[in-house]
Design a protein around this motif. Structure first.
Motif, PDB file in Angstrom:
ATOM      1  N   ASP A 197      28.014  78.688  75.984  1.00  0.00           N
ATOM      2  CA  ASP A 197      27.100  80.031  76.178  1.00  0.00           C
ATOM      3  C   ASP A 197      28.354  80.986  76.845  1.00  0.00           C
ATOM      4  O   ASP A 197      28.371  82.469  76.263  1.00  0.00           O
ATOM      5  N   THR A 204      23.463  78.991  72.086  1.00  0.00           N
ATOM      6  CA  THR A 204      23.025  77.487  72.158  1.00  0.00           C
ATOM      7  C   THR A 204      22.181  77.884  71.893  1.00  0.00           C
ATOM      8  O   THR A 204      20.943  77.006  71.151  1.00  0.00           O
ATOM      9  N   SER A 205      21.228  78.474  71.566  1.00  0.00           N
ATOM     10  CA  SER A 205      19.805  78.974  71.189  1.00  0.00           C
ATOM     11  C   SER A 205      19.382  79.234  70.071  1.00  0.00           C
ATOM     12  O   SER A 205      18.935  79.531  69.244  1.00  0.00           O
TER      13      SER A 205
END
Length: 225
Positions: A197, A204-205
């Motif tokens: 991130d 990561t989302s």
């Protein structure tokens, strides 16, 4: 451990296993399949990790001296002549993904023993140079032995074999694999996701990122190592 440190090729295979077949699968993989594979010229080590939750989901890995080993005549001969036990076992694989990778970057060193914990982050990235920047930072964190970034070799990953016809799986959609070897489970996940991130906010989302945390079940060195 010296031969393992020199590995630049990797076969990684993720799969669920039928719950009622797990013990038989482990017996096959421990006693026949891994020793058979690491005896092939150019293979350095075989490992199997289990999902950190204890679910019947496994990551099977073979490190090789070069990616070309994974398209060699000797390896393809094994893939195209599966044993009876292999034919049986492969029918119990569910949601299989198998990729061949080349090493892009690495930092740190193997621990005194094969890594008991492993984080595997599969992802796509528009700028792989940014991802290479994660490797040194992750490897320097407490509890982390080594970090490696791998890229899919699409040509080798796509080779059709008799074994693939049985389990029916193919390469995944993610082009890169980040492996983080750790001495404790907490350091693995937190370090990997935070570093990702920081390098690429919001990465990561994204829906194309697949993280996994695993603990070691078996490793087997090639005979000459």
């Amino acid at each position: 451990m010296a031969g393992f440190a020199d590995a630049t090729g990797l076969m990684a295979f993720w799969s669920d296993i039928d719950d009622d077949y797990v013990l038989r699968y482990q017996e096959w993989h421990n006693c026949e399949h891994v020793p058979e594979r690491v005896a092939i010229p150019g293979f350095l080590r075989g490992r199997r990790y289990r999902d950190g939750s204890g679910a019947a989901h496994f990551l099977m890995m073979y490190e090789t001296a070069a990616t070309s080993v994974l398209s060699s005549d000797a390896y393809l001969a094994a893939l195209n002549a599966p044993t009876d036990w292999t034919r049986e076992a492969l029918t119990h694989f569910r949601n299989p993904v198998r990729n061949i990778y080349s090493l892009l970057a690495g930092a740190g060193a193997p621990g005194a023993f094969c890594a008991p914990w492993l984080m595997a982050l599969r992802f796509n990235a528009p700028d792989v140079e940014a991802a290479q920047g994660w490797v040194a930072a992750i490897a320097s964190a407490d509890g982390i032995d080594r970090a490696q970034l791998w890229a899919v070799d699409e040509a080798v990953s796509g080779i059709q074999t008799s074994e693939r016809k049985i389990y029916g799986g193919g390469p995944g959609e993610q082009q890169y694999l980040l492996l983080i070897e750790a001495t404790s489970p907490g350091a693995t996940t937190e370090t990997a996701l935070q570093a990702a991130d920081r390098a690429t906010p919001g990465m990561t989302s994204r829906t194309d990122v697949i993280p996994g945390q695993y603990w070691l079940e078996i490793f087997h060195e090639a005979p000459e190592n």
